[in-house]
Scaffold this active site. Structure first.
Site, PDB file in Angstrom:
ATOM      1  N   ARG A 190     -11.286 -46.484  -6.038  1.00 41.76           N
ATOM      2  CA  ARG A 190     -10.421 -47.057  -7.090  1.00 41.76           C
ATOM      3  C   ARG A 190      -8.979 -47.141  -6.614  1.00 41.76           C
ATOM      4  O   ARG A 190      -8.269 -48.106  -6.918  1.00 41.76           O
ATOM      5  CB  ARG A 190     -10.534 -46.215  -8.376  1.00 41.76           C
ATOM      6  CG  ARG A 190     -11.875 -46.408  -9.057  1.00 41.76           C
ATOM      7  CD  ARG A 190     -12.210 -45.292 -10.024  1.00 41.76           C
ATOM      8  NE  ARG A 190     -11.369 -45.283 -11.195  1.00 41.76           N
ATOM      9  CZ  ARG A 190     -11.288 -44.256 -12.036  1.00 41.76           C
ATOM     10  NH1 ARG A 190     -11.983 -43.149 -11.819  1.00 41.76           N
ATOM     11  NH2 ARG A 190     -10.520 -44.317 -13.075  1.00 41.76           N
ATOM     12  N   ARG A 234     -16.574 -39.115 -17.066  1.00 45.86           N
ATOM     13  CA  ARG A 234     -16.940 -40.480 -16.679  1.00 45.86           C
ATOM     14  C   ARG A 234     -17.633 -40.469 -15.328  1.00 45.86           C
ATOM     15  O   ARG A 234     -17.238 -39.732 -14.427  1.00 45.86           O
ATOM     16  CB  ARG A 234     -15.671 -41.342 -16.586  1.00 45.86           C
ATOM     17  CG  ARG A 234     -15.367 -42.086 -17.865  1.00 45.86           C
ATOM     18  CD  ARG A 234     -13.998 -42.675 -17.864  1.00 45.86           C
ATOM     19  NE  ARG A 234     -13.695 -43.475 -16.679  1.00 45.86           N
ATOM     20  CZ  ARG A 234     -12.560 -44.160 -16.524  1.00 45.86           C
ATOM     21  NH1 ARG A 234     -11.657 -44.152 -17.492  1.00 45.86           N
ATOM     22  NH2 ARG A 234     -12.332 -44.852 -15.433  1.00 45.86           N
ATOM     23  N   LYS A 245      -2.234 -43.868 -18.516  1.00 53.48           N
ATOM     24  CA  LYS A 245      -2.135 -45.069 -19.359  1.00 53.48           C
ATOM     25  C   LYS A 245      -2.862 -44.853 -20.695  1.00 53.48           C
ATOM     26  O   LYS A 245      -2.312 -45.123 -21.756  1.00 53.48           O
ATOM     27  CB  LYS A 245      -2.733 -46.284 -18.628  1.00 53.48           C
ATOM     28  CG  LYS A 245      -2.023 -46.622 -17.323  1.00 53.48           C
ATOM     29  CD  LYS A 245      -2.619 -47.842 -16.636  1.00 53.48           C
ATOM     30  CE  LYS A 245      -4.039 -47.651 -16.164  1.00 53.48           C
ATOM     31  NZ  LYS A 245      -4.193 -46.724 -15.026  1.00 53.48           N
ATOM     32  N   ARG A 252      -5.180 -56.340 -13.906  1.00 54.28           N
ATOM     33  CA  ARG A 252      -5.391 -55.565 -12.681  1.00 54.28           C
ATOM     34  C   ARG A 252      -5.306 -56.435 -11.431  1.00 54.28           C
ATOM     35  O   ARG A 252      -5.322 -55.893 -10.323  1.00 54.28           O
ATOM     36  CB  ARG A 252      -6.796 -54.948 -12.715  1.00 54.28           C
ATOM     37  CG  ARG A 252      -6.861 -53.566 -13.306  1.00 54.28           C
ATOM     38  CD  ARG A 252      -8.293 -53.092 -13.146  1.00 54.28           C
ATOM     39  NE  ARG A 252      -8.474 -51.674 -13.221  1.00 54.28           N
ATOM     40  CZ  ARG A 252      -8.580 -50.968 -14.327  1.00 54.28           C
ATOM     41  NH1 ARG A 252      -8.418 -51.536 -15.487  1.00 54.28           N
ATOM     42  NH2 ARG A 252      -8.832 -49.675 -14.282  1.00 54.28           N
ATOM     43  N   ARG A 269     -10.617 -34.973 -15.733  1.00 55.56           N
ATOM     44  CA  ARG A 269     -10.613 -35.714 -17.003  1.00 55.56           C
ATOM     45  C   ARG A 269     -11.930 -35.535 -17.765  1.00 55.56           C
ATOM     46  O   ARG A 269     -13.008 -35.620 -17.187  1.00 55.56           O
ATOM     47  CB  ARG A 269     -10.380 -37.197 -16.718  1.00 55.56           C
ATOM     48  CG  ARG A 269     -10.513 -38.075 -17.945  1.00 55.56           C
ATOM     49  CD  ARG A 269      -9.796 -39.386 -17.804  1.00 55.56           C
ATOM     50  NE  ARG A 269     -10.281 -40.210 -16.713  1.00 55.56           N
ATOM     51  CZ  ARG A 269      -9.683 -41.343 -16.325  1.00 55.56           C
ATOM     52  NH1 ARG A 269      -8.596 -41.779 -16.925  1.00 55.56           N
ATOM     53  NH2 ARG A 269     -10.177 -42.033 -15.319  1.00 55.56           N
TER      54      ARG A 269
HETATM   55  P1  ADP Z   1      -5.401 -43.651 -16.917  1.00 56.46           P
HETATM   56  O1  ADP Z   1      -5.740 -44.284 -18.240  1.00 56.46           O
HETATM   57  O2  ADP Z   1      -4.080 -44.128 -16.361  1.00 56.46           O
HETATM   58  O3  ADP Z   1      -6.498 -43.655 -15.902  1.00 56.46           O
HETATM   59  P2  ADP Z   1      -5.539 -41.143 -18.448  1.00 56.46           P
HETATM   60  O4  ADP Z   1      -4.622 -41.298 -19.596  1.00 56.46           O
HETATM   61  O5  ADP Z   1      -7.005 -41.207 -18.717  1.00 56.46           O
HETATM   62  O6  ADP Z   1      -5.110 -42.092 -17.217  1.00 56.46           O
HETATM   63  O7  ADP Z   1      -5.177 -39.722 -17.787  1.00 56.46           O
HETATM   64  C1  ADP Z   1      -5.868 -39.273 -16.631  1.00 56.46           C
HETATM   65  C2  ADP Z   1      -6.011 -37.754 -16.690  1.00 56.46           C
HETATM   66  O8  ADP Z   1      -4.745 -37.113 -16.548  1.00 56.46           O
HETATM   67  C3  ADP Z   1      -6.569 -37.244 -18.001  1.00 56.46           C
HETATM   68  O9  ADP Z   1      -7.428 -36.175 -17.710  1.00 56.46           O
HETATM   69  C4  ADP Z   1      -5.349 -36.795 -18.787  1.00 56.46           C
HETATM   70  O10 ADP Z   1      -5.671 -35.750 -19.690  1.00 56.46           O
HETATM   71  C5  ADP Z   1      -4.430 -36.322 -17.698  1.00 56.46           C
HETATM   72  N1  ADP Z   1      -3.011 -36.581 -17.977  1.00 56.46           N
HETATM   73  C6  ADP Z   1      -2.486 -37.697 -18.527  1.00 56.46           C
HETATM   74  N2  ADP Z   1      -1.140 -37.595 -18.599  1.00 56.46           N
HETATM   75  C7  ADP Z   1      -0.816 -36.390 -18.064  1.00 56.46           C
HETATM   76  C8  ADP Z   1       0.419 -35.681 -17.846  1.00 56.46           C
HETATM   77  N3  ADP Z   1       1.619 -36.214 -18.178  1.00 56.46           N
HETATM   78  N4  ADP Z   1       0.364 -34.465 -17.272  1.00 56.46           N
HETATM   79  C9  ADP Z   1      -0.814 -33.936 -16.921  1.00 56.46           C
HETATM   80  N5  ADP Z   1      -2.008 -34.518 -17.101  1.00 56.46           N
HETATM   81  C10 ADP Z   1      -2.026 -35.741 -17.673  1.00 56.46           C
END
Ligand code: ADP
Length: 233
Positions: free
Chosen positions: A182, A171, A26, A101, A139
């Site tokens: 979660r 985080r 997201k 949520r 992440r």
């Molecule tokens: P959310 O906000 O839904 O929790 P994030 O955007 O922070 O998710 O993404 C979660 C993790 O997955 C991050 O480390 C991000 O870099 C990685 N990520 C996001 N989209 C993809 C994708 N399409 N393919 C691989 N990794 C991804």
């Protein structure tokens, strides 16, 4: 034959919700859409982390709950969103990431949106649960909020943001244990929110988030164009 889709540049996105489990992408996608459409991202997680950094009472409370993978009470999150939505940059639309949520938050948001010209569009990003754990534990985030992943989207230099050279951080709630909590909260509360938008009106779509980041962005973009201009499609 259906009408051709308009260019993204003459497109008014209005309010957009990005829904999905923790780690579906997201935040990553919201940042791409911000660049493309010039509307702000409103991430309730980021707003709460900002409160925590500033040691506000809300921030201290959020810190404790988030560390356990639990939600902050609806009323407090709703109030925080209400004051953010009053800011003038939301006039042409915004991307809400991580909100609503709970069903209570979704119903509250419906009331807020009555005054808005365009109806809300909800996009649910779907990724198999086994992929999410790697995404969450891998992440890393820059102080300015750029999102990397040591496995799937690493920075050029380990631990350093490509864009501004700042130090990347992990985080506190991106651990295996908190991830399971979660996911539990997501399945118990947020899954129903996705059903709520699926059933209420036709401005809802699912996008496959288990593809390259740019391919997910492309699918969200075409979904938004379709839902705004051809909601019946
Ligand atoms: P959310 O906000 O839904 O929790 P994030 O955007 O922070 O998710 O993404 C979660 C993790 O997955 C991050 O480390 C991000 O870099 C990685 N990520 C996001 N989209 C993809 C994708 N399409 N393919 C691989 N990794 C991804």
């Amino acid at each position: 034959m259906s009408k051709p889709l308009p260019n993204a540049s003459d497109f008014l996105p209005g309010p957009v919700l990005l829904l999905g489990a923790p780690g579906v992408g997201k935040g990553t996608q919201a940042k791409h859409l911000v660049e493309e459409f010039g509307i702000p991202q409103i991430s309730t997680g980021d707003l709460l982390r900002e409160h925590r950094k500033n040691h506000t009472p809300l921030g201290m409370m959020a810190d404790e709950l988030m560390a356990k993978g639990q939600f902050v009470p609806d009323d407090l999150v709703n109030q925080m969103v209400a004051s953010r939505l009053k800011q003038p940059d939301t006039e042409h639309g915004y991307i809400l990431d991580g909100f609503p949520r709970t069903l209570n938050q979704a119903e509250w948001l419906d009331g807020q949106l009555v005054a808005y010209l365009l109806p809300v569009v909800a996009v649910s990003i779907v990724v198999p649960e086994r992929v999410l754990l790697e995404r969450i534990t891998g992440r890393r985030i820059s102080p300015a909020g750029r999102i990397y992943n040591i496995y799937t989207n690493p920075p050029k230099v380990e631990g350093i943001c490509d864009v501004d050279g700042s130090k990347l951080e992990q985080r506190a709630d991106d651990t295996v244990e908190v991830f399971h909590e979660r996911m539990k909260a997501f399945n118990q509360k947020t899954a129903a929110v996705i059903e709520y938008y699926r059933e209420h009106g036709n401005r809802f779509a699912e996008v496959n988030g288990d593809q390259d980041i740019d391919d997910v962005t492309r699918d969200i973009r075409s979904t938004l164009l379709k839902l705004r201009h051809h909601p019946e499609a």
